[in-house]
Design a protein around this motif. Structure first.
Motif: not given
Length: 406
Positions: A241-243, A40-41, A34-38
């Motif tokens: 997660s990004l993939h 990205s947001e 979730y760090l990469p998604l956060w």
């Protein structure tokens, strides 16, 4: 692996280590997906996200060995764990003002992550060393007993991944920073419950030098294999997660696919005592690395297939759980006594720190240039190199044994 009398650590002490493992890997389960998604947001691009994710690996280059040197020379591993967890919680609170009061800025977020990870990155080498001391016999690490404690880390990981996957999918990632502080506070409490440092550690002879161990060829090949194996897995930690997101998977599906991998590793940790003894540690290393090469090639080629992704994630039982336990047993054998914390730290530095930095930064650049699938093809190549290095570990160990017998 050992099947004789186990170490005599009280059951209550081991449950406290199980609790620490559960909370620590809940922290990892929170950050990895979730760090990469956060980020990205918050508006950061793929290269910046890769660089920020690599901050944790950058701290693993310096922090683990520095803390481990103090731990081996003082014998106060538990006290140092308590200090590190408290400092990490205080530093993690620095994420709370973003983005509400402080506009997202890579420099600020990177600084907070750096200060926090400088403490958390040092914790598991010290905890693993303290645990290995309590579950080892005269024949080495009791992998069955170790697995039954380490499995709670996997449980903490999976509960966090699934729970927050559903939470973030419905409530949004604005709750990410408060969750950081909550989990780190739980880590402080877990460290406070650990048994006190053993008096035998404090009164033991001076810690021996590390150089003679590092001069052994099997040891050098082992760390080379660990380097490439974790380099391969950086594609998973930083970009999986990004993939999946780019392929159209929802956040609940992302969380569930992460959960599949951890269910597989839980199963392995519970039964590994029955299996690892059927082969040498060196053969297990080579096998796990070869499976990793196949796993990441499948992720690159068939990422849009849920069936293939389920199978690839199930392979985590071998590429992570089996590999991790075998590495712990190997380090316990070659870095005994007051070399143990530094051996664990070197594994973190050379196996997680340097390849983590390289994988995060290079993976970010590669994903921007060629897409996320290219990152996983590179990971498959790294897995193949890890398998080759692990094969050389076995060769070097066999030659060393033959020279000793002759």
């Amino acid at each position: 692996m050992p099947t004789g009398p186990a170490a005599t650590a009280p059951r209550g002490d081991l449950w406290r280590f199980a609790a620490l493992s559960g909370v620590y890997f809940a922290f990892i389960g929170y950050f990895n997906p979730y760090l990469p998604l956060w980020l990205s947001e918050l508006g950061f691009g793929a290269f910046t996200i890769g660089a920020l994710v690599a901050v944790q690996s950058a701290t693993r280059v310096v922090a683990p060995y520095a803390w481990a040197w103090v731990a081996d020379h003082t014998g106060r591993r538990i006290r140092l764990l308590r200090i590190a967890s408290t400092a990490a919680c205080l530093c993690g609170a620095g994420l709370l003002p973003t983005p509400g009061w402080i506009a997202p800025h890579a420099g600020y977020v990177g600084l907070v992550l750096f200060l926090m990870f400088m403490n958390t990155s040092a914790m598991m080498p010290m905890a693993e060393a303290a645990l290995a001391q309590r579950v080892s016999t005269e024949r080495g690490l009791d992998v069955g007993r170790y697995g039954r404690i380490r499995v709670w880390g996997s449980i903490g990981f999976i509960v966090t991944v699934v729970a927050f996957g559903f939470w973030f999918d419905r409530m949004g990632l604005r709750w990410f920073a408060p969750g950081v502080v909550l989990i780190l506070f739980a880590l402080v409490l877990a460290c406070r419950q650990l048994p006190a440092d053993k008096a035998a550690d404090e009164g033991a002879p001076a810690a021996p030098p590390l150089r003679p161990v590092l001069a052994q060829r099997p040891v050098r090949w082992f760390f080379a294999s660990a380097f490439f194996m974790v380099l391969a897995h950086m594609s998973l930690y930083a970009f999986f997660s990004l993939h999946l997101d780019a392929l159209g998977y929802g956040r609940d599906a992302v969380g569930l696919l992460w959960a599949v991998s951890v269910v597989a590793e839980i199963g392995w940790f519970l039964v590994q005592g029955r299996w690892i003894g059927h082969g040498t540690l060196e053969r297990w290393l080579a096998f796990a690395c070869a499976v990793a090469a196949l796993r990441f090639a499948a992720t690159a080629a068939f990422g849009a297939s849920l069936t293939v992704m389920l199978l690839a994630q199930a392979a985590h039982a071998i590429t992570f759980a089996a590999h991790h336990s075998v590495c712990m047993a190997w380090i316990t054998r070659h870095f005994p006594g007051r070399l143990r914390a530094r051996g664990q730290a070197l594994y973190t530095v050379l196996g997680y720190g340097l390849p983590g930095v390289l994988g995060g930064v290079a993976g970010g650049a590669l994903s921007e240039a060629a897409g996320y699938a290219a990152v996983f093809w590179a990971a498959a190549a790294a897995g193949a190199l890890a398998a080759l290095a692990a094969w050389r570990v076995g060769q070097a160990a066999h030659k060393a044994l033959s020279a000793t017998e002759s």
